[in-house]
Design an enzyme around this catalytic site. Structure first.
Site, PDB file in Angstrom:
ATOM      1  N   ASP A 133     -87.895  51.151 -65.256  1.00 58.35           N
ATOM      2  CA  ASP A 133     -88.649  50.548 -63.985  1.00 58.35           C
ATOM      3  C   ASP A 133     -89.654  49.748 -64.302  1.00 58.35           C
ATOM      4  O   ASP A 133     -90.076  48.714 -64.064  1.00 58.35           O
ATOM      5  CB  ASP A 133     -89.089  51.425 -62.879  1.00 58.35           C
ATOM      6  CG  ASP A 133     -87.709  52.286 -62.475  1.00 58.35           C
ATOM      7  OD1 ASP A 133     -86.736  51.551 -62.586  1.00 58.35           O
ATOM      8  OD2 ASP A 133     -87.819  53.338 -61.722  1.00 58.35           O
TER       9      ASP A 133
HETATM   10  P1  NAP Z   1     -87.765  55.417 -65.407  1.00 54.06           P
HETATM   11  O1  NAP Z   1     -87.452  53.980 -64.847  1.00 54.06           O
HETATM   12  O2  NAP Z   1     -87.386  56.693 -64.782  1.00 54.06           O
HETATM   13  O3  NAP Z   1     -86.457  55.189 -66.667  1.00 54.06           O
HETATM   14  C1  NAP Z   1     -86.416  56.023 -67.568  1.00 54.06           C
HETATM   15  C2  NAP Z   1     -85.131  55.798 -68.509  1.00 54.06           C
HETATM   16  O4  NAP Z   1     -85.066  56.534 -69.601  1.00 54.06           O
HETATM   17  C3  NAP Z   1     -83.744  55.851 -67.673  1.00 54.06           C
HETATM   18  O5  NAP Z   1     -83.349  54.712 -67.292  1.00 54.06           O
HETATM   19  C4  NAP Z   1     -82.746  56.471 -68.754  1.00 54.06           C
HETATM   20  O6  NAP Z   1     -81.628  55.716 -68.918  1.00 54.06           O
HETATM   21  C5  NAP Z   1     -83.621  56.536 -69.776  1.00 54.06           C
HETATM   22  N1  NAP Z   1     -83.557  57.977 -70.397  1.00 54.06           N
HETATM   23  C6  NAP Z   1     -83.391  59.249 -69.986  1.00 54.06           C
HETATM   24  N2  NAP Z   1     -83.403  60.196 -70.905  1.00 54.06           N
HETATM   25  C7  NAP Z   1     -83.329  59.572 -72.165  1.00 54.06           C
HETATM   26  C8  NAP Z   1     -83.377  59.951 -73.402  1.00 54.06           C
HETATM   27  N3  NAP Z   1     -82.995  61.409 -73.615  1.00 54.06           N
HETATM   28  N4  NAP Z   1     -83.207  59.296 -74.456  1.00 54.06           N
HETATM   29  C9  NAP Z   1     -83.372  57.836 -74.303  1.00 54.06           C
HETATM   30  N5  NAP Z   1     -83.578  57.438 -72.953  1.00 54.06           N
HETATM   31  C10 NAP Z   1     -83.584  58.244 -71.717  1.00 54.06           C
HETATM   32  O7  NAP Z   1     -88.944  55.431 -66.400  1.00 54.06           O
HETATM   33  P2  NAP Z   1     -90.232  54.670 -66.475  1.00 54.06           P
HETATM   34  O8  NAP Z   1     -89.891  53.224 -66.956  1.00 54.06           O
HETATM   35  O9  NAP Z   1     -91.317  55.401 -67.246  1.00 54.06           O
HETATM   36  O10 NAP Z   1     -90.671  54.409 -64.797  1.00 54.06           O
HETATM   37  C11 NAP Z   1     -91.311  55.624 -64.301  1.00 54.06           C
HETATM   38  C12 NAP Z   1     -90.685  55.650 -62.763  1.00 54.06           C
HETATM   39  O11 NAP Z   1     -91.238  56.534 -62.189  1.00 54.06           O
HETATM   40  C13 NAP Z   1     -91.189  54.370 -62.058  1.00 54.06           C
HETATM   41  O12 NAP Z   1     -90.287  53.904 -61.052  1.00 54.06           O
HETATM   42  C14 NAP Z   1     -92.320  54.874 -61.047  1.00 54.06           C
HETATM   43  O13 NAP Z   1     -92.700  54.237 -59.955  1.00 54.06           O
HETATM   44  C15 NAP Z   1     -91.967  56.656 -61.124  1.00 54.06           C
HETATM   45  N6  NAP Z   1     -92.988  57.158 -60.699  1.00 54.06           N
HETATM   46  C16 NAP Z   1     -93.890  57.613 -61.771  1.00 54.06           C
HETATM   47  C17 NAP Z   1     -94.856  58.549 -61.315  1.00 54.06           C
HETATM   48  C18 NAP Z   1     -96.070  58.657 -62.176  1.00 54.06           C
HETATM   49  O14 NAP Z   1     -97.278  58.871 -61.739  1.00 54.06           O
HETATM   50  N7  NAP Z   1     -95.896  58.363 -63.709  1.00 54.06           N
HETATM   51  C19 NAP Z   1     -95.021  58.849 -59.917  1.00 54.06           C
HETATM   52  C20 NAP Z   1     -94.204  58.499 -59.024  1.00 54.06           C
HETATM   53  C21 NAP Z   1     -93.162  57.878 -59.426  1.00 54.06           C
HETATM   54  P3  NAP Z   1     -80.248  56.382 -69.557  1.00 54.06           P
HETATM   55  O15 NAP Z   1     -79.951  57.388 -68.579  1.00 54.06           O
HETATM   56  O16 NAP Z   1     -79.270  55.349 -69.638  1.00 54.06           O
HETATM   57  O17 NAP Z   1     -80.785  56.869 -70.870  1.00 54.06           O
END
Ligand code: NAP
Length: 463
Positions: free
Chosen positions: A387
């Site tokens: 994301d």
């Molecule tokens: P993300 O959008 O959740 O994407 C993580 C990706 O990692 C997934 O598409 C998944 O794809 C891949 N993945 C999962 N396990 C894996 C593994 N073992 N090896 C390789 N790839 C793996 O993560 P992000 O880009 O870090 O974004 C964070 C999200 O969380 C945002 O939408 C944000 O708004 C939300 N959020 C964050 C917080 C905060 O404080 N950090 C709080 C609230 C919400 P596959 O399954 O295809 O591997």
């Protein structure tokens, strides 16, 4: 003597809590900050235990042993990726404690309770029980024990508001006349019900922000408890907790470009019917590469920006990625890490992982510091992030993440994305980045891919 020890202990505790908070604003000083806060907590406990009103230590010792054992087990066994729900549980029990202390205070002293103390007790019980059930609901949604989808029905806001109004009215009546004991359970039960009703319409995606807000409520409940018990340490710690929780939720909302009201009433993910939300994205061709092919490209790269995300945390790939950064640096490339404020599942998630792997702090840059540099970068290596790199946030007005600031990886010359398959990220939306000509997908678990990249890059450098 006791008259001096208690306030001095509380003063030291308050000072150390503030030093601790200041410390954790920087990765370099975070460890010392936490140690200062721990020492502060020790002073707060000592100050409380030397209180001359304690007549028997047996129950205190029992609670201390049981509580410490549970805390230690949780610290050892709960993985970093489950930290948001662990924090929700901690808030739930902290708030339950506040609610129960308020209840005991009321029944021990009614009807001889002054208006100020009664108001403090009412607030403590309202916020305490509301936060208790709200945090349990948040825990359930995040841990997928409860459905993560927002549960909405007609007139929901009116019902919720009415519940709160009746609870507050009963509380005000109690302040006017504390002898009306039948009103006390009304306040407690309605507050607990309101906690559940408040969380039901909020989607799982917004839970981390809501947990931070509930943290703030738990802090305010402690402030009220401090006033009810005349305990200065509780007032200071509660105020710090309350404001820190509130500010954190504001920061998280800003980083996701969401408004508070949108989080609380907007039901993020409500239209979550896309295939991406179901974890399956339509089949379209992408360019994929083996670690060997990727290593050959990385060998010639002079500048690399690594973008870690939630998948890196799941795979625990931070040590392997650090090794990869070391090999690249030895090969003459400039290597830096780009941190999005909401990458992972809690603020600072990526910083903690990279610090654990001893990545030098000067290689770790925040989004605002590094975003402009992607355009002059040979390779943007996205490891388990989705994301936070999704260009739809800039271009697609219909996307639920539209407006969220993102890492500008698509302006790098080559983008390499490490993930297991084509599944969507947290927001459940498809990522156009994967279909661009300059993007190479390296499929696999982040740790295994990183190991492969280190091996193949070393082999190709030494060939
Ligand atoms: P993300 O959008 O959740 O994407 C993580 C990706 O990692 C997934 O598409 C998944 O794809 C891949 N993945 C999962 N396990 C894996 C593994 N073992 N090896 C390789 N790839 C793996 O993560 P992000 O880009 O870090 O974004 C964070 C999200 O969380 C945002 O939408 C944000 O708004 C939300 N959020 C964050 C917080 C905060 O404080 N950090 C709080 C609230 C919400 P596959 O399954 O295809 O591997």
């Amino acid at each position: 003597m006791n008259d001096y020890i208690v306030p001095l202990c509380y003063l030291a505790a308050g000072g150390l809590f503030i030093v601790g908070l200041k410390g954790i604003t920087q990765p370099k000083t975070a460890r010392r900050g936490l140690q200062a806060a721990e020492l502060g907590m020790l002073f707060a406990i000592i100050g409380t235990l030397v209180n001359k009103e304690i007549v028997d230590f047996r129950w205190i010792i029992l609670a201390f042993v049981v509580g410490s054992a549970i805390g230690a087990l949780m610290a050892v066994f709960v993985p970093m990726t489950a930290m948001p729900q662990r924090i929700a549980l901690s808030h739930a029990f902290g708030a339950l404690a506040a609610g129960l202390v308020g209840t005991a205070e009321y029944y021990n002293h009614q009807p001889e309770i002054g208006a100020f103390t009664m108001a403090a007790i009412t607030l403590e019980v309202l916020l305490g029980f509301l936060t208790f059930t709200g945090s349990l609901m948040a825990f359930g949604k995040l841990h997928e024990i409860l459905p993560g989808r927002p549960q909405v029905y007609r007139g929901q806001n009116v019902v919720n508001l009415l519940t709160l109004v009746v609870a507050v009215a009963a509380g005000v009546w109690l302040v006017v006349d504390p002898s009306r004991t039948y009103l006390f359970p009304v306040v407690a039960v309605l507050a607990a019900a309101f906690g559940v009703m408040l969380i039901i319409p909020i989607g799982g995606a917004d839970m981390p922000t809501v947990i931070s807000l509930l943290n703030s409520y738990a802090g305010l409940s402690s402030v009220a408890m401090g006033f009810a018990l005349d305990n200065k340490a509780l007032i200071i710690a509660g105020a710090l907790d309350g404001s820190a929780g509130f500010l954190l939720s504001v920061i998280m909302c800003r980083a996701m470009n969401r408004s508070f009201t949108n989080v609380l009433f907007g039901a993020f993910g409500q239209a979550d019917t896309s295939a991406a939300a179901a974890g399956v994205v339509e089949e379209r061709p992408v360019r994929s590469a083996s670690t060997e092919e990727a290593a050959m490209l990385l060998e010639t790269a002079r500048s690399v920006i690594i973008v870690p995300g939630y998948g890196l945390a799941v795979a625990q790939a931070q040590h392997r990625i650090r090794e990869l950064a070391d090999v690249l640096t030895r090969n003459g490339a400039q290597v830096r890490f780009a941190i999005h404020p909401v990458a992972g599942r809690m603020p600072g998630h990526m910083n903690v992982l990279l610090a654990e792997a001893d990545v030098p702090y000067d290689q770790i840059l925040d989004m605002d510091e590094i975003n402009a540099d992607f355009a002059q970068t040979d390779v943007a290596l996205v490891v388990g992030a989705n994301d936070v790199t999704n260009p739809a946030a800039k271009t697609n007005k219909d996307s639920p993440i539209y407006g969220m600031p993102i890492l500008d990886v698509e302006s790098a010359r080559t983008v390499m994305v490490v993930k297991r398959g084509m599944k969507a990220g947290f927001a459940g939306v498809e990522n156009e980045l994967y279909y661009q000509d300059k993007t190479l997908m390296i499929f696999g678990d982040a740790k295994k891919v990183a190991e492969g990249l280190v091996r193949d890059l070393e082999a190709s450098v030494h060939a």
